[in-house]
Scaffold this motif. Structure first.
Motif, mmCIF file in Angstrom:
data_model
loop_
_atom_site.group_PDB
_atom_site.id
_atom_site.type_symbol
_atom_site.label_atom_id
_atom_site.label_comp_id
_atom_site.label_asym_id
_atom_site.label_seq_id
_atom_site.Cartn_x
_atom_site.Cartn_y
_atom_site.Cartn_z
ATOM 1 N N SER A 17 49.444 9.468 117.664
ATOM 2 C CA SER A 17 48.994 8.472 116.568
ATOM 3 C C SER A 17 47.683 8.241 116.348
ATOM 4 O O SER A 17 47.176 7.641 114.993
ATOM 5 C CB SER A 17 49.618 7.057 117.083
ATOM 6 N N ASP A 18 46.733 8.539 116.861
ATOM 7 C CA ASP A 18 45.259 8.339 116.682
ATOM 8 C C ASP A 18 44.380 9.577 116.973
ATOM 9 O O ASP A 18 43.158 9.379 117.577
ATOM 10 C CB ASP A 18 44.921 7.305 117.464
ATOM 11 N N LEU A 19 44.766 10.573 116.923
ATOM 12 C CA LEU A 19 43.885 11.835 117.415
ATOM 13 C C LEU A 19 42.771 11.707 116.718
ATOM 14 O O LEU A 19 41.669 12.268 117.429
ATOM 15 C CB LEU A 19 44.724 13.233 117.150
ATOM 16 N N SER A 20 42.599 11.690 115.504
ATOM 17 C CA SER A 20 41.344 11.854 114.609
ATOM 18 C C SER A 20 40.326 10.879 115.199
ATOM 19 O O SER A 20 39.123 11.038 115.388
ATOM 20 C CB SER A 20 41.537 11.682 113.338
ATOM 21 N N GLN A 21 40.753 9.606 115.664
ATOM 22 C CA GLN A 21 40.021 8.673 116.039
ATOM 23 C C GLN A 21 39.477 8.845 117.565
ATOM 24 O O GLN A 21 38.312 8.752 117.669
ATOM 25 C CB GLN A 21 40.661 7.029 116.241
ATOM 26 N N VAL A 22 40.472 9.470 118.179
ATOM 27 C CA VAL A 22 39.921 10.004 119.605
ATOM 28 C C VAL A 22 38.813 11.053 119.556
ATOM 29 O O VAL A 22 37.901 10.926 120.200
ATOM 30 C CB VAL A 22 41.562 10.594 120.329
ATOM 31 N N VAL A 23 39.082 12.089 118.423
ATOM 32 C CA VAL A 23 37.961 13.094 118.612
ATOM 33 C C VAL A 23 36.807 12.423 118.007
ATOM 34 O O VAL A 23 35.569 12.674 118.396
ATOM 35 C CB VAL A 23 38.581 14.070 117.386
ATOM 36 N N SER A 24 36.720 11.519 116.994
ATOM 37 C CA SER A 24 35.498 10.810 116.700
ATOM 38 C C SER A 24 34.875 10.117 117.702
ATOM 39 O O SER A 24 33.696 10.250 117.776
ATOM 40 C CB SER A 24 35.994 9.906 115.478
ATOM 41 N N ARG A 25 35.719 9.275 118.507
ATOM 42 C CA ARG A 25 35.002 8.710 119.707
ATOM 43 C C ARG A 25 34.332 9.704 120.694
ATOM 44 O O ARG A 25 33.224 9.514 121.293
ATOM 45 C CB ARG A 25 35.918 7.839 120.209
ATOM 46 N N ALA A 26 34.908 10.708 120.985
ATOM 47 C CA ALA A 26 34.517 11.731 121.797
ATOM 48 C C ALA A 26 33.114 12.304 121.225
ATOM 49 O O ALA A 26 32.055 12.301 121.855
ATOM 50 C CB ALA A 26 35.472 13.048 121.979
ATOM 51 N N ARG A 27 33.042 12.438 119.868
ATOM 52 C CA ARG A 27 32.057 13.041 119.408
ATOM 53 C C ARG A 27 30.546 12.230 119.649
ATOM 54 O O ARG A 27 29.737 12.415 119.716
ATOM 55 C CB ARG A 27 32.246 13.393 117.834
ATOM 56 N N GLU A 28 31.142 10.758 119.224
ATOM 57 C CA GLU A 28 30.135 9.742 119.360
ATOM 58 C C GLU A 28 29.645 9.303 120.769
ATOM 59 O O GLU A 28 28.395 9.063 120.899
ATOM 60 C CB GLU A 28 30.605 8.303 118.703
#
Length: 257
Positions: A17-28
């Motif tokens: 449900s939130d993969l793109s946000q998980v990836v963004s948080r990882a990069r940040e």
């Protein structure tokens, strides 16, 4: 600082449900790459497509996890082997006798077959082992001089167990959230028994979230808590942990950060 999560099950339904946000948080948070292990044929087939959505950030593996081994393990292995053409490693594979030894012989046979793949393809191994280190070590010693290397995932053992694994010179230990747990012996064991040149960082997300996120869904951004605790345990800077673990990732997987 940039660092790598060498073991994260981003293909799981927990992240749908939130993969793109998980990836963004990882990069940040500073994560520069995430390695995604498979556990069976369906995951070995779908993980490469997931990783293509995030090129040069997500990296796929293919393999049959010991808990997924049943009497039909041979039928799973042949198509899984075909997935290795797009994989950077063979995993997650190994032995697990924690819950049951019902498929003990099948697990050994499936693991040995995948160890042979590693010798043949020169792809490193991502090894899961629970309550089976003696059996795993005996098997690996037969191929020790031919194996390209790999990771002993989720190391939680003592100094003796670490020393036994470090005899496999091209392998490193994967260190995750257990390092941060209050009763974990790892902050004392690791500096006394394991050089930084033999460690990589991991989350095993969505499982085993580190303190202070324990009890929540784990995710790649949380690897920074493992990094911080590792720096404290070894008495070095976080930058040094990043430098050394990134170098270790390059040696084992060929990924340069």
């Amino acid at each position: 600082m940039k660092y790598v999560d060498t073991h994260c099950h981003l293909d799981g339904e927990e992240f749908q449900s939130d993969l793109s946000q998980v990836v963004s948080r990882a990069r940040e948070a500073g994560v520069a790459a995430i390695l995604v292990p498979a556990i069976d044929l369906p995951t070995s087939l779908r993980i490469p497509a997931l990783c293509r959505q995030y090129p040069e950030f997500l990296y796929p593996m293919a393999g049959l996890h010991p808990e997924e081994v049943r009497s039909d393990w041979r039928e799973q292995l042949e198509p899984i082997k075909a997935c290795l053409s797009s994989a950077i490693a063979i995993g997650e594979v190994g032995l697990d006798y924690y819950w049951s030894r019902e498929y003990e012989h099948e697990q050994l046979a499936a693991f040995e077959a995948q160890v042979c793949w590693s010798v043949e393809t020169r792809l490193p191994l991502m090894i899961h082992c629970r309550k089976a280190q003696n059996e795993m070590v005996r098997l690996l010693r037969r191929y020790e001089h031919d194996l390209p290397g790999g990771v002993f995932h989720c190391f939680t053992g003592n100094a003796h167990e670490a020393a036994e694994l470090l005899q496999f010179e091209r392998f490193v230990l994967g260190i995750g959230g257990v390092l941060t747990f209050k009763k974990s012996p790892l902050p004392e064991v690791l500096p006394s028994a394991v050089p930084l040149s033999r460690l990589v960082l991991e989350t095993d997300a969505p499982y085993m979230a580190p303190v202070p996120m324990r009890g929540k869904r784990n995710e790649p951004a949380f690897v920074r808590y493992v990094l911080q605790r590792l720096a404290e345990a070894y008495g070095v800077s976080e930058e040094e942990i990043c430098r050394q673990t990134n170098e270790n990732v390059q040696k084992v997987f060929g990924i340069q950060i």
